[in-house]
Motif scaffolding. Structure first.
Motif, mmCIF file in Angstrom:
data_model
loop_
_atom_site.group_PDB
_atom_site.id
_atom_site.type_symbol
_atom_site.label_atom_id
_atom_site.label_comp_id
_atom_site.label_asym_id
_atom_site.label_seq_id
_atom_site.Cartn_x
_atom_site.Cartn_y
_atom_site.Cartn_z
ATOM 1 N N LEU A 13 0.821 -1.206 0.000
ATOM 2 C CA LEU A 13 0.000 0.000 0.000
ATOM 3 C C LEU A 13 0.860 1.263 0.000
ATOM 4 O O LEU A 13 0.583 2.223 -0.713
ATOM 5 C CB LEU A 13 -0.930 0.015 1.211
ATOM 6 C CG LEU A 13 -2.202 -0.834 1.118
ATOM 7 C CD1 LEU A 13 -2.914 -0.873 2.461
ATOM 8 C CD2 LEU A 13 -3.140 -0.275 0.058
ATOM 9 N N SER A 14 1.916 1.244 0.812
ATOM 10 C CA SER A 14 2.805 2.400 0.897
ATOM 11 C C SER A 14 3.461 2.686 -0.452
ATOM 12 O O SER A 14 3.548 3.838 -0.887
ATOM 13 C CB SER A 14 3.870 2.149 1.963
ATOM 14 O OG SER A 14 4.781 3.226 2.026
ATOM 15 N N MET A 15 3.908 1.641 -1.138
ATOM 16 C CA MET A 15 4.557 1.811 -2.436
ATOM 17 C C MET A 15 3.551 2.258 -3.496
ATOM 18 O O MET A 15 3.868 3.087 -4.355
ATOM 19 C CB MET A 15 5.245 0.508 -2.858
ATOM 20 C CG MET A 15 6.404 0.111 -1.942
ATOM 21 S SD MET A 15 7.206 -1.418 -2.449
ATOM 22 C CE MET A 15 8.090 -0.855 -3.904
ATOM 23 N N ALA A 16 2.343 1.714 -3.432
ATOM 24 C CA ALA A 16 1.314 2.102 -4.392
ATOM 25 C C ALA A 16 0.939 3.577 -4.222
ATOM 26 O O ALA A 16 0.765 4.317 -5.196
ATOM 27 C CB ALA A 16 0.076 1.227 -4.242
ATOM 28 N N ARG A 17 0.840 4.035 -2.947
ATOM 29 C CA ARG A 17 0.532 5.444 -2.689
ATOM 30 C C ARG A 17 1.655 6.350 -3.192
ATOM 31 O O ARG A 17 1.411 7.432 -3.731
ATOM 32 C CB ARG A 17 0.296 5.660 -1.187
ATOM 33 C CG ARG A 17 -1.042 5.126 -0.675
ATOM 34 C CD ARG A 17 -1.335 5.656 0.719
ATOM 35 N NE ARG A 17 -0.405 5.109 1.705
ATOM 36 C CZ ARG A 17 -0.659 4.063 2.486
ATOM 37 N NH1 ARG A 17 -1.824 3.430 2.370
ATOM 38 N NH2 ARG A 17 0.223 3.655 3.370
ATOM 39 N N GLN A 18 2.920 5.887 -3.000
ATOM 40 C CA GLN A 18 4.067 6.669 -3.459
ATOM 41 C C GLN A 18 4.058 6.806 -4.979
ATOM 42 O O GLN A 18 4.324 7.879 -5.527
ATOM 43 C CB GLN A 18 5.374 6.013 -3.001
ATOM 44 C CG GLN A 18 6.620 6.842 -3.356
ATOM 45 C CD GLN A 18 7.903 6.184 -2.895
ATOM 46 O OE1 GLN A 18 7.876 5.198 -2.151
ATOM 47 N NE2 GLN A 18 9.032 6.715 -3.330
ATOM 48 N N ASP A 52 1.415 9.327 -5.923
ATOM 49 C CA ASP A 52 1.892 10.688 -5.653
ATOM 50 C C ASP A 52 2.869 11.156 -6.727
ATOM 51 O O ASP A 52 2.841 12.314 -7.152
ATOM 52 C CB ASP A 52 2.576 10.748 -4.282
ATOM 53 C CG ASP A 52 1.576 10.638 -3.137
ATOM 54 O OD1 ASP A 52 0.380 10.885 -3.391
ATOM 55 O OD2 ASP A 52 1.986 10.296 -2.022
ATOM 56 N N ASN A 53 3.744 10.244 -7.177
ATOM 57 C CA ASN A 53 4.732 10.604 -8.199
ATOM 58 C C ASN A 53 4.083 10.914 -9.544
ATOM 59 O O ASN A 53 4.615 11.694 -10.338
ATOM 60 C CB ASN A 53 5.753 9.480 -8.376
ATOM 61 C CG ASN A 53 6.713 9.367 -7.208
ATOM 62 O OD1 ASN A 53 6.733 10.223 -6.328
ATOM 63 N ND2 ASN A 53 7.509 8.311 -7.184
ATOM 64 N N LEU A 54 2.930 10.286 -9.807
ATOM 65 C CA LEU A 54 2.248 10.467 -11.091
ATOM 66 C C LEU A 54 1.146 11.528 -11.024
ATOM 67 O O LEU A 54 0.481 11.790 -12.028
ATOM 68 C CB LEU A 54 1.644 9.137 -11.565
ATOM 69 C CG LEU A 54 2.642 8.043 -11.962
ATOM 70 C CD1 LEU A 54 1.925 6.719 -12.193
ATOM 71 C CD2 LEU A 54 3.412 8.446 -13.216
ATOM 72 N N MET A 98 5.556 -6.549 -6.304
ATOM 73 C CA MET A 98 6.486 -5.677 -5.586
ATOM 74 C C MET A 98 7.592 -5.178 -6.505
ATOM 75 O O MET A 98 7.972 -4.006 -6.455
ATOM 76 C CB MET A 98 7.087 -6.430 -4.392
ATOM 77 C CG MET A 98 6.095 -6.696 -3.271
ATOM 78 S SD MET A 98 5.523 -5.160 -2.492
ATOM 79 C CE MET A 98 7.008 -4.652 -1.642
ATOM 80 N N GLU A 99 8.119 -6.043 -7.352
ATOM 81 C CA GLU A 99 9.184 -5.643 -8.265
ATOM 82 C C GLU A 99 8.675 -4.610 -9.268
ATOM 83 O O GLU A 99 9.367 -3.649 -9.607
ATOM 84 C CB GLU A 99 9.723 -6.880 -9.008
ATOM 85 C CG GLU A 99 10.974 -6.626 -9.827
ATOM 86 C CD GLU A 99 12.116 -6.057 -8.991
ATOM 87 O OE1 GLU A 99 12.816 -5.161 -9.503
ATOM 88 O OE2 GLU A 99 12.299 -6.479 -7.837
ATOM 89 N N ALA A 100 7.422 -4.808 -9.745
ATOM 90 C CA ALA A 100 6.829 -3.856 -10.680
ATOM 91 C C ALA A 100 6.633 -2.492 -10.013
ATOM 92 O O ALA A 100 6.868 -1.446 -10.618
ATOM 93 C CB ALA A 100 5.493 -4.386 -11.189
ATOM 94 N N LEU A 101 6.221 -2.480 -8.743
ATOM 95 C CA LEU A 101 6.052 -1.226 -8.009
ATOM 96 C C LEU A 101 7.389 -0.515 -7.823
ATOM 97 O O LEU A 101 7.497 0.695 -8.023
ATOM 98 C CB LEU A 101 5.409 -1.494 -6.642
ATOM 99 C CG LEU A 101 3.904 -1.807 -6.630
ATOM 100 C CD1 LEU A 101 3.469 -2.298 -5.256
ATOM 101 C CD2 LEU A 101 3.090 -0.579 -7.030
ATOM 102 N N ARG A 102 8.426 -1.284 -7.430
ATOM 103 C CA ARG A 102 9.755 -0.685 -7.228
ATOM 104 C C ARG A 102 10.273 -0.060 -8.515
ATOM 105 O O ARG A 102 10.802 1.061 -8.515
ATOM 106 C CB ARG A 102 10.732 -1.750 -6.734
ATOM 107 C CG ARG A 102 10.523 -2.199 -5.289
ATOM 108 C CD ARG A 102 11.698 -3.001 -4.776
ATOM 109 N NE ARG A 102 11.395 -3.581 -3.475
ATOM 110 C CZ ARG A 102 10.951 -4.832 -3.305
ATOM 111 N NH1 ARG A 102 10.766 -5.622 -4.355
ATOM 112 N NH2 ARG A 102 10.701 -5.279 -2.085
#
Length: 295
Positions: free
Chosen positions: A186-191, A194-196, A241-245
């Motif tokens: 969730l934290s990575m998805a929110r980040q 925010d970046n987009l 997770m790898e796709a999010l990173r």
């Protein structure tokens, strides 16, 4: 603009005479079916399978199938008689916050312009709605159908959005609702979101398929060749997770580049704006009322 409907906006004892105009128009290309051998347009024929003969519009009536192959006939006069005395009135029911209406309820947009004698009352309503931050929930009857509607201010004028009733909205069977993502995911998805995140700039979005159809038509008219560019296929997500990173890393690079050199963003925006200009200016032909009636 062509007037579709005339009536008035009523709230309390205030009555504002208005005219209704379509607020949007389809840019879809309309194609006709032609006979392959002679390339003449095919005519649509209404034919009764029982009488084996062509039927004119004047010979058609409305029928509701209440059982298989059994109909009850409803005359236009009977349907018109059901319209309420307020059918020429946009009756405001409540004033609410726009954020409370989910977009799934919206159907079609119409502009409302005031009659000449009602311009002050119209302007008063617009300004009062803007200052209150509210939109109006209203009821209006058009073509024998009563609509729920949202009345709001857009470009210093009033727009009426016809809406679906709750019973017209289908609901999803969300079996995936039981899946619980981890806090890290969730934290990575929110980040990534925010970046987009960007301000809404409607002019930067375009119908690319429409533009390619326009280019194809023009090339055929002029006898030139037209090549369809193959779309770039997105990578298949194997590990979430790898796709999010990877996505976050890519967007972070873009953000850093813009923050380091703000002019780059302006240059890219200008470049993208130039790229977004359609190569073809061909638009669908507008049918006049006379041609549409005779078609």
């Amino acid at each position: 603009m062509h007037t579709l409907w005339k009536g008035s906006i009523s709230f309390g004892l205030v009555n504002v005479p208005v005219k209704m105009h379509t607020a949007t128009e389809s840019q879809e290309f309309k194609f006709n079916y032609l006979h392959k051998d002679c390339q003449h347009r095919i005519r649509s024929i209404k034919k009764c399978p029982n009488c084996e003969k062509e039927v004119e519009m004047a010979d058609l009536v409305k029928g509701f199938e209440y059982e298989k192959d059994r109909y009850v006939i409803l005359e236009d006069e009977e349907l018109a008689a059901l319209e309420q005395p307020t059918s020429r009135s946009i009756e405001i029911l409540d004033f609410i916050n726009l954020s409370e209406i989910d977009p799934i309820y919206y159907d079609k947009s119409y502009y409302l312009s005031p009659e000449e004698a009602a311009q002050k009352a119209y302007r008063l309503l617009c300004q009062a709605m803007v200052e209150s931050g509210k939109v109006a929930l209203a009821r209006v009857t058009m073509r024998s159908k009563q609509h729920l509607a949202c009345l709001r201010v857009f470009e210093e004028g009033l727009v009426l959005e016809t809406m679906h009733y709750p019973q017209e909205i289908r609901h999803m069977d969300a079996t995936w609702g039981r899946i619980v993502p981890t806090e890290t995911e969730l934290s990575m998805a929110r980040q990534l979101i925010d970046n987009l995140a960007r301000p809404f700039e409607p002019e930067k979005y375009r119908d690319e398929v429409h533009e390619q159809v326009a280019e194809m038509i023009e090339s055929k008219i002029t006898g030139e060749s037209f090549k369809v560019e193959s779309p770039v296929k997105g990578g298949q997500v194997v590990d979430l997770m790898e796709a999010l990173r990877a996505s976050i890393a890519l967007t972070e690079q873009e953000k850093e580049k813009i923050e380091t050199n703000p002019d780059v963003d302006n240059q890219e925006a200008a470049s993208q704006s130039e790229e977004r200009k359609p190569k073809s200016t061909l638009t669908p032909r507008k049918r006049t009322a006379r041609r549409a009636k005779g078609a």
